[in-house]
Design an enzyme around this catalytic site. Structure first.
Site, short mmCIF file in Angstrom:
data_model
loop_
_atom_site.label_atom_id
_atom_site.label_comp_id
_atom_site.label_asym_id
_atom_site.label_seq_id
_atom_site.Cartn_x
_atom_site.Cartn_y
_atom_site.Cartn_z
N GLU A 80 -11.41 29.68 8.71
CA GLU A 80 -12.54 30.57 9.06
C GLU A 80 -12.28 31.26 10.40
O GLU A 80 -12.55 32.45 10.55
CB GLU A 80 -13.84 29.76 9.09
CG GLU A 80 -14.31 29.46 7.67
CD GLU A 80 -15.48 28.50 7.58
OE1 GLU A 80 -15.45 27.49 8.31
OE2 GLU A 80 -16.39 28.75 6.78
N GLU A 138 -13.16 21.91 1.88
CA GLU A 138 -14.47 21.29 2.17
C GLU A 138 -15.08 20.56 0.99
O GLU A 138 -15.70 19.51 1.15
CB GLU A 138 -15.46 22.34 2.69
CG GLU A 138 -15.26 22.73 4.14
CD GLU A 138 -14.27 23.85 4.34
OE1 GLU A 138 -13.47 24.11 3.41
OE2 GLU A 138 -14.27 24.47 5.41
C1 LIG Z 1 -25.54 19.78 11.00
C2 LIG Z 1 -25.98 21.05 11.57
C3 LIG Z 1 -25.21 22.23 11.03
C4 LIG Z 1 -24.21 22.69 12.00
C5 LIG Z 1 -23.58 23.95 11.49
C6 LIG Z 1 -22.13 23.87 11.67
C7 LIG Z 1 -21.45 24.92 10.92
C8 LIG Z 1 -20.18 24.34 10.39
C9 LIG Z 1 -19.14 25.33 10.41
C10 LIG Z 1 -17.97 25.15 9.81
C11 LIG Z 1 -17.67 24.05 8.96
C12 LIG Z 1 -16.42 23.87 8.50
C13 LIG Z 1 -16.14 22.75 7.64
C14 LIG Z 1 -14.77 22.15 7.89
O1 LIG Z 1 -13.90 22.73 8.42
S1 LIG Z 1 -14.63 20.57 7.36
C15 LIG Z 1 -12.92 20.23 7.56
C16 LIG Z 1 -12.12 20.84 6.50
N1 LIG Z 1 -10.75 20.40 6.62
C17 LIG Z 1 -10.25 19.39 5.94
O2 LIG Z 1 -10.89 18.82 5.10
C18 LIG Z 1 -8.83 19.03 6.25
C19 LIG Z 1 -8.70 17.57 6.42
N2 LIG Z 1 -7.37 17.17 6.82
C20 LIG Z 1 -6.32 17.13 5.99
O3 LIG Z 1 -6.36 17.48 4.83
C21 LIG Z 1 -5.06 16.57 6.54
O4 LIG Z 1 -5.38 15.80 7.65
C22 LIG Z 1 -3.99 17.63 6.95
C23 LIG Z 1 -4.57 18.65 7.91
C24 LIG Z 1 -3.45 18.33 5.71
C25 LIG Z 1 -2.83 16.90 7.69
O5 LIG Z 1 -2.34 15.88 6.86
P1 LIG Z 1 -1.34 14.77 7.44
O6 LIG Z 1 -0.28 15.41 8.21
O7 LIG Z 1 -0.99 13.92 6.28
O8 LIG Z 1 -2.18 13.95 8.50
P2 LIG Z 1 -3.43 13.01 8.29
O9 LIG Z 1 -4.23 13.42 7.13
O10 LIG Z 1 -2.99 11.60 8.35
O11 LIG Z 1 -4.31 13.38 9.58
C26 LIG Z 1 -3.88 13.02 10.89
C27 LIG Z 1 -5.07 12.53 11.66
O12 LIG Z 1 -5.98 13.60 11.85
C28 LIG Z 1 -7.28 13.24 11.35
N3 LIG Z 1 -7.90 14.45 10.80
C29 LIG Z 1 -7.36 15.32 9.95
N4 LIG Z 1 -8.19 16.33 9.71
C30 LIG Z 1 -9.29 16.10 10.44
C31 LIG Z 1 -10.51 16.81 10.63
N5 LIG Z 1 -10.76 17.98 10.04
N6 LIG Z 1 -11.43 16.27 11.44
C32 LIG Z 1 -11.20 15.09 12.09
N7 LIG Z 1 -10.05 14.38 11.96
C33 LIG Z 1 -9.11 14.89 11.15
C34 LIG Z 1 -6.99 12.19 10.29
O13 LIG Z 1 -8.11 11.40 10.08
C35 LIG Z 1 -5.84 11.45 10.93
O14 LIG Z 1 -6.41 10.60 11.89
P3 LIG Z 1 -5.85 9.11 12.09
O15 LIG Z 1 -4.43 9.28 12.52
O16 LIG Z 1 -6.75 8.54 13.11
O17 LIG Z 1 -5.94 8.45 10.76
#
Ligand SMILES: CCCCCCCC/C=C\C=C\CC(=O)SCCNC(=O)CCNC(=O)[C@H](O)C(C)(C)COP(=O)(O)OP(=O)(O)OC[C@H]1O[C@@H](n2cnc3c(N)ncnc32)[C@H](O)[C@@H]1OP(=O)(O)O
Length: 720
Positions: A104, A124
């Protein structure tokens, strides 16, 4: 946070929140401030946004959506609105992934460039929400409504080449992404930006029928999930309303989803998968301090359904593999199966014909064990027979290099007994795949008492490399996954004896969200398999199992499935099982009055009184029976955390992600209620050993703590 630097007249903004640059409050504020500085700075002519490290951004910080937290302002839209309004060109320079809110941000930029390996997407839906920062409004204006529906409702990642074709990327660059971003930004200074601002673009007219059709498709494809339907509503708003009004609509839909139980469960499942990748052995060795050995080549023994599927996982992940069968005819049959599966993947556009061809080129079929001499890891996948497996492992021990890791795909046999056949017990491990191995994502890795941390690290890393979700479990009868199935299956049979029909039981499970009811699954696997396993297990205990057996070691048994087997009803393969399939191999399951007669006859024979059983009781008895077993598995240390069990059920048996997994489900029911109900069932059914309440469950139920606290409580043992 976001770093702000200048290169001549180019402002470079770096999203900085390793490892994936999730858009936390600090990053959003940093981005907003940096954009403001760049726009206000008279010397700056253009702006580049990139991500620190390997990724552009994985989107919003999912942890901020947790129960009760409201996302603090500025939101992504607040931060990025400045880019929309900027008279200086803003370029998103994408390496790695730009997902969700990350994409986005990029869609607020005037231009997007990416590396050949970059990926973009709106995943998402997989965490129960929708793109809430204009994604559902801006993407249709860029790539059209149909492609947007596909991307947003599937959540799939789109590779650079396709992103370029769709028009998401303006250029694919091969040199350093920041340098390229700077170069590109300079090249567009002075060009008219009006048509580059997506909110100003006209959106194509689309008939409401397109959305009606899509609603039907999505309801069928993502049965039970609400987020994809909300995505469609948001995209439809983009077609029907002016930009500002449809942005408002998107936000409302987002807010509704973000507070839903499904979003909570799916986000739990997202983190559970990552938590379960962090394994630990009783020795204290763990994923942080153990390193995997390199696996450059692999071997698979057995070209049956499982072996061929495993070999396919390896070669399609680029690992040259030797596939060994003792018989040329079986080997050829296995290869045909693999070729057929690859053709299926090509037809489903999961890979290109070229990729499929390339995969087969790194397969070496062989009838000679000696060909395994130089491989780094071997997976044995022959049928469940301890003597045969021991013989194979003894042979492998002699043929393979001393460092080669030897894995068994056994689903029930003792890993230690298999390892004893070798002089490398530290290098023997279970890698239990689920049928069909090429499709099912779970890889249940089983350590024995001598398996080294290095070996565990290697099979866990291999699992991720071949696109599986690996979970580590200890050795016990049937390991964690199949052990939990036992009470689930048993309870289904008891329910049928007591008055529910197999079709009612299946309907209840399918309405809950399981992809198939228990009886349909049994027909698919073949009822004769359980028949043989039961008889062999009984024989080992010196028991002669017959259709007249009602109790074994004081425990109630129901051999209704065996009655069907003895009548030639083996499941799909014989055209009849719990259901009627018309003819062998056909998939359409038709309820069969003949089966109801067989059940009737069975109950008459044993004087079992039938009664009406409610859907709620069916669901509770089946779910709570397996949940109780899950707590026992946790209590015995077979798995080290509740998330492992949930990941097993989601990826091994299709438990709906929007229900989080059985342990999460128990958490939502509140453990004191779960415990009370299990105690009630125990009292009512004293001859079912699986209703003996888990001691761990009893203790945890006194604390009323959420699932996120269970592991530390179990480990500290203080309050338990
Ligand atoms: C309530 C009132 C309303 C407020 C209005 C707000 C308006 C909102 C506006 C926008 C909303 C947007 C929605 C989103 O963007 S939701 C997020 C969408 N993205 C995802 O779903 C991606 C998720 N991540 C992945 O698919 C993978 O992590 C990837 C990026 C492909 C990387 O993969 P890989 O290399 O295998 O690494 P890991 O998956 O092991 O990830 C590494 C660590 O990072 C953490 N992680 C990953 N993504 C996120 C994230 N989006 N948020 C937080 N943390 C994330 C993951 O947990 C791993 O952590 P750890 O090492 O501690 O296990």
């Amino acid at each position: 946070m976001a770093n702000y630097t200048k290169r001549d007249e180019v402002a470079v903004i770096e999203l900085n929140n390793p490892p994936v640059n999730a858009l936390s409050f600090e990053v959003r504020s940093g981005l907003q401030n940096a954009l403001k500085s760049a726009i206000d700075d008279q010397d700056v002519k253009c702006i580049v946004i990139h991500g620190k490290g390997k990724n552009f951004s994985a989107g919003a910080d999912i942890k901020e959506f947790g129960a009760g937290t409201k996302q603090q302002k500025p939101w992504i839209t607040d931060a990025c609105r400045l880019a929309d309004e900027s008279s200086k060109p803003v370029v998103a320079a994408i390496a790695g992934t730009a997902l969700g809110g990350g994409l986005e941000v990029a869609l607020f930029c005037h231009y997007r460039i990416g590396t050949p390996s970059c990926r973009v997407g709106f995943p998402e839906v997989q965490i129960g929400i929708l793109p809430g920062a204009g994604g559902t409004q801006r993407l249709p204006r860029l790539i059209g409504v149909n492609s947007s529906i596909d991307m947003i409702t599937s959540g799939r990642h789109v590779m650079a080449e396709e992103a370029m074709k769709l028009g998401i990327l303006d250029k694919i660059v091969t040199e350093d992404i920041i340098e390229e971003g700077v170069k590109f930004a300079k090249s567009v200074v002075g060009l008219d930006l009006a048509h580059r601002i997506l909110k100003n673009r006209k959106i194509e007219a689309v008939s409401p029928k397109v959305f009606d059709d899509e609603i039907s498709r999505v309801k069928k494809k993502y049965k039970g999930y609400i987020a994809p339907l909300f995505c469609l509503k948001a995209i439809q708003a983009s077609v029907q309303l002016p930009y500002d009004a449809s942005m408002e609509q998107e936000l409302q839909l987002f807010q509704h989803l973000v507070g839903s139980n499904q979003a909570k469960a799916q986000q739990y499942a997202f983190f559970a998968e990552r938590t379960s990748a962090r394994w630990q052995l009783p020795t204290g060795a763990n994923s942080q301090n153990a390193s995997p050995l390199p696996v450059k080549t692999a071997g698979v023994i057995g070209a049956g359904t499982m072996g061929a599927g495993i070999a396919l996982c390896l070669i399609t992940s680029g690992i040259p593999t030797v596939l060994v069968e003792q018989d040329q005819k079986f080997l050829e049959k296995g290869i045909k199966t693999m070729e057929g599966d690859l053709r299926g993947s090509v037809a489903l556009k999961k890979m290109t014909a070229e990729q499929a061809k390339k995969a087969m080129l790194i397969l070496k079929p062989s009838v000679n064990f000696e060909d395994l001499h130089d491989v780094d890891l071997v997976i044995e996948a022959v049928y469940e027979n301890l003597a045969l497996k021991k013989e194979i492992f003894a042979k492998l021990d002699k043929i393979c290099q001393p460092q080669t890791i030897l894995c068994t795909n056994t689903s029930s046999l003792d890993i230690d007994m298999i390892a004893e056949a070798t002089k490398r017990m530290d290098k023997v491990v279970g890698t239990h795949f689920f049928a069909p191995a090429y499709i099912m994502k779970l890889q249940e890795n089983v350590y024995g008492k001598n398996t080294s941390a290095e070996t565990v690290a290697t099979v866990m890393a291999l699992g991720r490399r071949i696109r599986k979700v690996p979970v580590l479990v200890g050795t016990c009868e049937s390991f964690a996954a199949n052990r939990m199935l036992h009470p689930y299956v048993t309870e289904a049979l008891y329910l049928v004896e007591e008055g529910a029909s197999p079709y009612e039981v299946d309907q209840v499970l399918e309405d809950f969200g399981m992809p198939m009811g228990m009886f349909r699954v049994s027909d698919l696997s073949g009822l004769d398999i359980g028949y043989k396993v039961r008889r062999e297990a009984a024989k080992r205990q010196g028991i002669d199992l017959t259709l007249g057996t009602r109790f074994v070691n004081g425990e109630r048994v129901c051999l209704l499935a065996d009655v069907l087997v003895e009548k030639g009803r083996l499941g799909i393969k014989s055209g009849k099982g719990w259901y009627n399939y018309g003819s062998p191999g056909k998939k359409e399951a038709i309820p069969d009055p003949e089966v109801l007669d067989i059940i009737e006859e069975h109950c008459r024979k044993f004087g079992i009184k039938k009664q009406k059983i409610s859907s709620q009781e069916i669901l509770e008895r089946m779910q709570l029976a397996l949940i109780n077993e899950g707590f026992r598995i946790l209590e015995e240390g077979i798995v080290s955390k509740p998330e492992d069990i949930d990941v097993i059920w989601i990826y091994g048996f299709g438990w709906p992600k929007y229900m989080g997994g059985p342990m999460f489900y128990a958490n939502e029911m509140k453990l004191k209620n779960v415990y009370r109900k299990i105690c009630d069932f125990h009292q009512k059914y004293p001859f079912s050993i699986h209703w003996t309440p888990s001691k761990l469950l009893a203790r945890l139920s006194e604390t009323d703590l959420p699932i996120s606290n269970w592991t530390s409580l179990i480990n500290s043992n203080s309050k338990l």
